[in-house]
Design a protein around this motif. Structure first.
Motif, PDB file in Angstrom:
ATOM      1  N   TRP A 128       0.790  -1.000   0.385  1.00 13.71           N
ATOM      2  CA  TRP A 128       0.060  -0.263  -0.171  1.00 13.71           C
ATOM      3  C   TRP A 128       0.410   1.463   0.494  1.00 13.71           C
ATOM      4  CZ3 TRP A 128      -5.603   0.927   1.835  1.00 13.71           C
ATOM      5  CH2 TRP A 128      -6.468  -1.428   1.751  1.00 13.71           C
ATOM      6  N   ALA A 129       0.381   2.121  -0.485  1.00 16.21           N
ATOM      7  CA  ALA A 129       1.385   3.425  -0.599  1.00 16.21           C
ATOM      8  C   ALA A 129       0.469   4.528  -1.441  1.00 16.21           C
ATOM      9  CB  ALA A 129       2.530   3.690  -1.927  1.00 16.21           C
ATOM     10  N   ALA A 130       0.950   5.842  -0.641  1.00 19.04           N
ATOM     11  CA  ALA A 130       0.227   7.106  -0.882  1.00 19.04           C
ATOM     12  C   ALA A 130       1.459   7.679  -2.268  1.00 19.04           C
ATOM     13  CB  ALA A 130       0.046   7.955   0.331  1.00 19.04           C
ATOM     14  N   THR A 131       0.764   8.246  -3.154  1.00 22.04           N
ATOM     15  CA  THR A 131       1.695   8.354  -4.376  1.00 22.04           C
ATOM     16  C   THR A 131       2.032  10.336  -4.129  1.00 22.04           C
ATOM     17  OG1 THR A 131      -0.597   8.933  -5.702  1.00 22.04           O
ATOM     18  CG2 THR A 131       0.388   6.568  -5.887  1.00 22.04           C
ATOM     19  N   THR A 132       3.133  10.623  -3.846  1.00 23.39           N
ATOM     20  CA  THR A 132       3.059  12.041  -3.963  1.00 23.39           C
ATOM     21  C   THR A 132       3.093  12.630  -5.450  1.00 23.39           C
ATOM     22  OG1 THR A 132       5.442  10.987  -5.353  1.00 23.39           O
ATOM     23  CG2 THR A 132       5.540  11.465  -3.019  1.00 23.39           C
ATOM     24  N   VAL A 133       2.990  14.222  -5.847  1.00 20.14           N
ATOM     25  CA  VAL A 133       3.552  14.551  -7.060  1.00 20.14           C
ATOM     26  C   VAL A 133       3.808  13.689  -8.026  1.00 20.14           C
ATOM     27  CG1 VAL A 133       3.943  16.859  -8.234  1.00 20.14           C
ATOM     28  CG2 VAL A 133       2.226  17.424  -5.751  1.00 20.14           C
ATOM     29  N   ALA A 134       5.025  13.204  -7.777  1.00 18.30           N
ATOM     30  CA  ALA A 134       5.740  12.529  -8.790  1.00 18.30           C
ATOM     31  C   ALA A 134       4.773  11.050  -9.128  1.00 18.30           C
ATOM     32  CB  ALA A 134       6.948  12.674  -8.177  1.00 18.30           C
ATOM     33  N   ALA A 135       5.196  10.499  -8.094  1.00 19.99           N
ATOM     34  CA  ALA A 135       4.166   9.431  -9.020  1.00 19.99           C
ATOM     35  C   ALA A 135       1.785   9.755  -9.184  1.00 19.99           C
ATOM     36  CB  ALA A 135       4.187   8.567  -6.934  1.00 19.99           C
ATOM     37  N   THR A 136       2.124  10.223  -8.374  1.00 18.19           N
ATOM     38  CA  THR A 136       0.418  11.001  -9.443  1.00 18.19           C
ATOM     39  C   THR A 136       0.742  11.263 -10.257  1.00 18.19           C
ATOM     40  OG1 THR A 136      -0.249  11.596  -6.837  1.00 18.19           O
ATOM     41  CG2 THR A 136      -1.828  11.936  -8.500  1.00 18.19           C
ATOM     42  N   MET A 137       1.744  11.810 -11.131  1.00 17.85           N
ATOM     43  CA  MET A 137       0.999  12.489 -12.277  1.00 17.85           C
ATOM     44  C   MET A 137       2.294  11.240 -12.755  1.00 17.85           C
ATOM     45  SD  MET A 137       4.008  16.042 -11.753  1.00 17.85           S
ATOM     46  CE  MET A 137       3.489  16.712 -14.247  1.00 17.85           C
ATOM     47  N   ILE A 138       2.725  10.033 -12.683  1.00 18.17           N
ATOM     48  CA  ILE A 138       2.482   9.580 -13.632  1.00 18.17           C
ATOM     49  C   ILE A 138       1.773   8.096 -13.642  1.00 18.17           C
ATOM     50  CG2 ILE A 138       4.200   7.052 -14.027  1.00 18.17           C
ATOM     51  CD1 ILE A 138       6.344   8.903 -12.451  1.00 18.17           C
ATOM     52  N   ILE A 139       1.062   8.096 -12.707  1.00 18.23           N
ATOM     53  CA  ILE A 139      -0.200   7.021 -13.035  1.00 18.23           C
ATOM     54  C   ILE A 139      -1.464   8.174 -13.777  1.00 18.23           C
ATOM     55  CG2 ILE A 139      -2.370   5.705 -12.047  1.00 18.23           C
ATOM     56  CD1 ILE A 139       0.026   5.910  -9.329  1.00 18.23           C
ATOM     57  N   ALA A 140      -1.603   9.142 -13.189  1.00 17.47           N
ATOM     58  CA  ALA A 140      -2.607  10.153 -13.831  1.00 17.47           C
ATOM     59  C   ALA A 140      -1.984  10.189 -15.546  1.00 17.47           C
ATOM     60  CB  ALA A 140      -2.325  11.418 -13.485  1.00 17.47           C
ATOM     61  N   ALA A 141      -0.740   9.930 -15.998  1.00 15.03           N
ATOM     62  CA  ALA A 141      -0.797  10.651 -17.318  1.00 15.03           C
ATOM     63  C   ALA A 141      -0.637   9.417 -18.363  1.00 15.03           C
ATOM     64  CB  ALA A 141       0.827  10.712 -17.641  1.00 15.03           C
ATOM     65  N   GLN A 142      -0.385   8.080 -16.859  1.00 11.00           N
ATOM     66  CA  GLN A 142      -0.986   6.573 -17.793  1.00 11.00           C
ATOM     67  C   GLN A 142      -1.951   6.411 -18.038  1.00 11.00           C
ATOM     68  OE1 GLN A 142       0.940   4.247 -15.250  1.00 11.00           O
ATOM     69  NE2 GLN A 142       3.117   4.299 -16.637  1.00 11.00           N
ATOM     70  N   ALA A 143      -3.190   6.779 -17.241  1.00  7.65           N
ATOM     71  CA  ALA A 143      -5.083   6.678 -17.506  1.00  7.65           C
ATOM     72  C   ALA A 143      -4.968   7.816 -18.646  1.00  7.65           C
ATOM     73  CB  ALA A 143      -5.140   7.020 -15.882  1.00  7.65           C
ATOM     74  N   GLY A 144      -4.457   8.610 -18.793  1.00  8.90           N
ATOM     75  CA  GLY A 144      -5.597   9.764 -19.774  1.00  8.90           C
ATOM     76  C   GLY A 144      -5.905  10.654 -19.099  1.00  8.90           C
ATOM     77  N   ILE A 145      -5.092  11.029 -17.864  1.00  9.17           N
ATOM     78  CA  ILE A 145      -5.723  12.061 -16.634  1.00  9.17           C
ATOM     79  C   ILE A 145      -4.803  13.389 -17.624  1.00  9.17           C
ATOM     80  CG2 ILE A 145      -6.467  13.558 -14.985  1.00  9.17           C
ATOM     81  CD1 ILE A 145      -7.357  10.606 -14.447  1.00  9.17           C
ATOM     82  N   GLU A 146      -5.254  15.219 -17.443  1.00 15.41           N
ATOM     83  CA  GLU A 146      -4.115  16.096 -17.936  1.00 15.41           C
ATOM     84  C   GLU A 146      -3.903  16.802 -16.910  1.00 15.41           C
ATOM     85  OE1 GLU A 146      -3.736  16.146 -22.611  1.00 15.41           O
ATOM     86  OE2 GLU A 146      -5.544  15.418 -22.415  1.00 15.41           O
ATOM     87  N   VAL A 147      -4.498  16.980 -16.427  1.00 10.75           N
ATOM     88  CA  VAL A 147      -4.922  18.265 -15.016  1.00 10.75           C
ATOM     89  C   VAL A 147      -5.042  16.992 -13.758  1.00 10.75           C
ATOM     90  CG1 VAL A 147      -6.627  20.057 -14.050  1.00 10.75           C
ATOM     91  CG2 VAL A 147      -6.112  19.501 -17.014  1.00 10.75           C
ATOM     92  N   PHE A 148      -4.098  18.445 -12.944  1.00  9.39           N
ATOM     93  CA  PHE A 148      -4.363  17.403 -11.573  1.00  9.39           C
ATOM     94  C   PHE A 148      -3.680  18.524 -10.234  1.00  9.39           C
ATOM     95  CE2 PHE A 148       0.130  15.176  -9.466  1.00  9.39           C
ATOM     96  CZ  PHE A 148      -0.424  15.272  -7.714  1.00  9.39           C
ATOM     97  N   VAL A 149      -4.771  18.926  -8.843  1.00  8.31           N
ATOM     98  CA  VAL A 149      -4.716  19.688  -8.312  1.00  8.31           C
ATOM     99  C   VAL A 149      -4.611  19.032  -6.819  1.00  8.31           C
ATOM    100  CG1 VAL A 149      -6.091  21.197  -6.374  1.00  8.31           C
ATOM    101  CG2 VAL A 149      -6.556  20.673  -8.856  1.00  8.31           C
TER     102      VAL A 149
END
Ligand code: PSU
Ligand code: MN
Length: 299
Positions: free
Chosen positions: A97-118
Motif C-alpha cells: 500500500w502506498a500514497a502517491t507523491t506529486v511525482a508518482a501521481t503525475m505518472i499514474i495520471a498520465a498513464q490513465a489519460g488524465i492531464e490536470v492534477f490538483v
C-alpha cells in the motif's frame, strides 16, 4: 491499474477529470482532517463541473479514483508508504500500500489519460541542497510527464529561488494565476517572479493545447495564491518554519521523511492554524483545476 468505472466513462466521453494525490492524505495532514479535506476537495471539483480521481496504490495496484472508504483507509491506516517515482516498481512487485507523491501521481495520471492534477504544494529544492543534494523528484517529473499541476506554490521550508532555477533549467513553465509573483503556499508573496502571469482558466487551457500540439513533453506548473483572508502572517509562519527545520536537523531526519516531518512540526508549532490555511488553499486550487480541465475539454 484499476480505474474507477465513472472515470473510464468520463475519459471515453471526453469529460473533464482532475487527478488528486494521496501523500497529502497519508503524510501531509493529521487524521481526521486529512480525510475530511480529501472528500471536500472531491466535492468541490464536482461542484465546479469536473470529476475527481484520487490516486493511490493498494496491494501493489494503482487505483485511479479511490472510493470514500479507500480514502478513509489512507487517512487512518498506519504504515502506508510514501511512493515517488523510484518506489513504484518495488511497491508494485511487493504488492504494498502506498500514497502517491506529486511525482508518482503525475505518472499514474498520465498513464490513465488524465492531464490536470490538483494539489497543495509541490516538493522542491530543499534548503542546504548544495550539501545534501535533497531535491524532490517532483521537479524531474514536471520536466518529463505531460500533466498540468495546480498548486499554491511551494512552502518556504524549501529554497524557493533554487526551486525556480531548477524548474527553469528543466524547462517547466511556471505560471502565476492572476499574479506575477510566485506564491509561497501559506503566503501570497515570495519576492520571486513566475515565468508568466495568466488571468483565466481558458488561457491556461490554450497553453496546454499548444504544448501538446507541438510535442513539448513535460508538465506545466500553475501557481495559485492562497486567498487573502486565509493567508498567514509571514513572520509567524517563517518562525515556525525555522524552528521545524532546526528540529529536523537536530533529530537527523533524512530522505523522504524530511517533508512529512516538517509539515507535521509546522502544524504543531502553529497550533493547527497552518493546517486550516493548508485546507483552504487546496480547496481554492480544486476550483481552479476543475475550471482548467473544463476549458481544456471545450477547446
Ligand atoms: N508539500 C506540501 N504538502 C505535501 C507534500 C509537499 O505542502 O503533502 C507532499 C507531496 O506529495 C509532494 C511530496 O509530492 O510531499 C514531496 O516529497 P519529497 O520532498 O520527499 O519529494
Ligand atoms: Mn527529498
Amino acid at each position: 491499474m484499476k480505474i474507477n468505472p465513472e472515470i473510464i466513462n468520463a475519459l471515453k466521453e471526453n469529460k473533464p477529470v482532475v487527478a488528486l494525490e494521496s501523500t497529502i492524505i497519508s503524510h501531509g495532514m493529521p487524521y481526521p482532517k486529512n480525510v475530511e479535506t480529501a472528500l471536500k476537495v472531491e466535492k468541490t471539483i464536482r461542484d465546479s463541473g469536473a470529476i475527481p480521481a484520487t490516486i493511490g496504490i493498494i496491494d501493489g495496484e494503482p487505483i485511479v479514483g479511490m472510493t470514500p472508504e479507500e480514502i478513509e483507509e489512507f487517512g487512518k491506516r498506519k504504515g502506508i508508504l510514501k511512493a515517488s517515482r523510484l518506489d513504484l516498481p518495488v511497491i508494485y512487485a511487493k504488492k504494498l500500500w502506498a500514497a502517491t507523491t506529486v511525482a508518482a501521481t503525475m505518472i499514474i495520471a498520465a498513464q490513465a489519460g488524465i492531464e490536470v492534477f490538483v494539489t497543495g504544494g509541490i516538493g522542491g529544492v530543499h534548503r542546504g541542497a548544495n550539501e545534501t543534494m535533497d531535491i524532490s523528484a517532483d521537479l524531474q517529473e514536471l520536466a518529463k510527464t505531460n500533466v498540468t499541476v495546480i498548486c499554491a506554490g511551494a512552502k518556504a521550508i524549501l529554497d524557493l529561488p533554487l526551486t525556480m532555477e531548477y524548474l527553469e533549467t528543466m524547462g517547466v513553465p511556471v505560471l502565476g494565476y492572476q499574479t506575477e509573483e510566485l506564491p509561497a503556499f501559506y503566503t501570497r508573496e515570495s519576492g520571486l517572479k513566475v515565468n508568466y502571469r495568466v488571468d483565466s482558466p481558458k488561457e491556461i487551457a490554450l497553453i496546454m493545447k499548444e504544448k501538446k500540439a507541438n510535442n513539448l513533453n513535460g508538465g506545466i506548473l500553475v501557481t495559485n495564491p492562497i486567498p487573502k483572508e486565509y493567508a498567514l502572517d509571514k513572520s509567524a509562519i517563517d518562525f515556525a518554519i525555522e524552528k521545524a527545520l532546526a528540529e529536523a536537523n537536530k533529530q537527523g531526519i533524512k530522505g523522504k521523511a524530511v517533508t512529512p516531518f516538517l509539515l507535521k512540526t509546522i502544524v504543531e508549532l502553529t497550533d493547527g492554524e497552518s493546517l486550516e490555511s493548508n485546507i483552504k488553499l487546496v480547496l481554492n486550487n480544486a476550483v481552479l483545476g476543475a475550471k482548467i480541465a473544463k476549458e481544456y475539454k471545450e477547446l
